[in-house]
Design an enzyme around this catalytic site. Structure first.
Site, mmCIF file in Angstrom:
data_model
loop_
_atom_site.group_PDB
_atom_site.id
_atom_site.type_symbol
_atom_site.label_atom_id
_atom_site.label_comp_id
_atom_site.label_asym_id
_atom_site.label_seq_id
_atom_site.Cartn_x
_atom_site.Cartn_y
_atom_site.Cartn_z
ATOM 1 N N ASP A 1 -3.789 11.445 -0.027
ATOM 2 C CA ASP A 1 -4.113 12.149 1.213
ATOM 3 C C ASP A 1 -3.071 13.222 1.484
ATOM 4 O O ASP A 1 -3.139 13.908 2.502
ATOM 5 C CB ASP A 1 -4.187 11.170 2.382
ATOM 6 N N ASP B 1 -4.265 -0.734 -12.024
ATOM 7 C CA ASP B 1 -4.020 0.006 -10.777
ATOM 8 C C ASP B 1 -2.508 0.115 -10.594
ATOM 9 O O ASP B 1 -1.814 -0.899 -10.450
ATOM 10 C CB ASP B 1 -4.666 -0.739 -9.599
ATOM 11 N N GLU C 1 2.914 -3.354 -9.249
ATOM 12 C CA GLU C 1 3.428 -3.076 -7.896
ATOM 13 C C GLU C 1 4.930 -3.322 -7.890
ATOM 14 O O GLU C 1 5.391 -4.384 -8.290
ATOM 15 C CB GLU C 1 2.688 -3.967 -6.882
ATOM 16 N N ASP D 1 3.272 6.697 -3.370
ATOM 17 C CA ASP D 1 4.283 7.085 -2.381
ATOM 18 C C ASP D 1 4.590 8.571 -2.543
ATOM 19 O O ASP D 1 4.866 9.040 -3.650
ATOM 20 C CB ASP D 1 5.564 6.257 -2.586
#
Ligand code: SAM
Length: 308
Positions: A239, A125, A151, A203
């Protein structure tokens, strides 16, 4: 992104999935299609600090969203132990991944030390945020799949590793790194097959001059495609339509190696524009929960590797 909101419709969680075999990556039951109202404007990208406290109703609205995250991830039972032991986590809202200090690739770990069985199929991920999403999956698929979260914000990784330890999970690991420069080195050394790569609500870096900071760029896409095992899948979503279209363009550009899942798997229905209607993982990411709470549509694509 625990402190940020881009955009809401409360919805029921989609039914759980169980990854029972390396060949069945998504085995979801789509019982609920959220009634999504298309918004006229791009989703809001607001922060907790920017929310006016003068409007009680709005405040309540923003308080709801983390509650929904806690509810969706209630199974993990993470409570507030980290805060009690370590203190509150203060994190920067955005990171510029092109900063020189972040351009150094991470060393690959000894995979046998980080996973109980380093030969299991791997899901990576990219931009794993708090890590709850991967931990939820890891808990459900503890003997069939390994999970690696990449991350860029170290504090999120410190907390995620604390939680992993607390949960006693041996099939999930987090690395604090810039995935743009480390993905290739990390996955190419992993002993088992790379079966799934997710890039979920990356982001957005809205300004055109900052688009180069977006995590999905051609070298990363090439590396994902080249390292993915035959039958492996790529799950992307955002989104923010512009970000989703940008990612889509990159992954659509390798049709000889990647096919979109609607052409091979009718169980993942798409809307008329080719966006997958439901999250196939059985759990929403935190950003996804916030965004749907704000009424945003989630634009998803799922690709499958058809060739080596
Ligand atoms: C909007 S958040 C989404 C987090 C999570 N995927 C979700 O959907 O809730 C994007 C995450 O990607 C991380 N990120 C941004 N650029 C990255 C990069 N180049 N490499 C790794 N992580 C990155 C950010 O720190 C942040 O945690």
């Amino acid at each position: 992104m625990a402190h940020s909101l881009y955009c809401s419709i409360p919805k029921k969680p989609i039914s759980s999935i169980v990854i029972s075999s390396p060949h069945i990556i998504f085995n979801s039951v789509h019982k609920f299609v959220p009634p999504v109202t298309p918004s006229l404007f791009p989703c809001r990208y607001c922060t907790w600090s920017s929310v006016s406290s003068s409007v009680a109703e709005t405040d309540e609205h923003y308080r709801q969203s983390p509650r929904l995250v806690a509810k969706e991830y209630a199974d993990l039972n993470l409570a507030d132990k980290f805060t009690e032991d370590v203190g509150n986590l203060r994190i920067r809202q955005h990171v510029n991944p092109l900063r020189r200090a972040l351009m150094i690739p991470a060393e690959a770990p000894n995979w046998k030390e980080v996973f109980g069985d380093a030969t299991l199929p791997l899901m990576v991920d990219i931009g794993s945020g708090s890590g709850r999403f991967l931990m939820w999956l890891a808990k459900r698929n503890s003997s069939s799949m390994n999970y690696l979260g990449l991350e860029i914000r170290p504090k999120l990784v410190t907390r995620a590793e604390y939680w992993v330890n607390e949960l006693g999970l041996k099939n999930v690991h987090f690395i604090s790194t810039n995935a743009m420069v480390s993905f290739q080195r990390l996955v190419s050394t992993y002993p088992g097959p790379l079966m799934l790569v997710s890039i979920l609500c990356p982001d957005p870096h809205f300004k055109k001059k900052h688009h180069k900071r977006r995590v999905v760029q051609k070298p990363l896409v090439d590396s994902i495609v080249n390292n993915l095992a035959h039958g492996g899948q790529v799950f992307i979503q955002s989104d923010v339509l512009d970000v989703a279209l940008d990612m889509r363009d990159y992954f659509d550009a390798v049709p000889d190696k990647l096919v979109h899942v609607d052409s091979v798997d009718p169980s993942l229905p798409c809307d008329g524009d080719g966006w997958v209607l439901n999250n196939p993982m059985g759990i929403r990411t935190e950003r996804e929960i916030h965004a749907e709470f704000e009424g945003c549509k989630i634009y998803r694509r799922v690709y499958k590797k058809v060739q080596h």
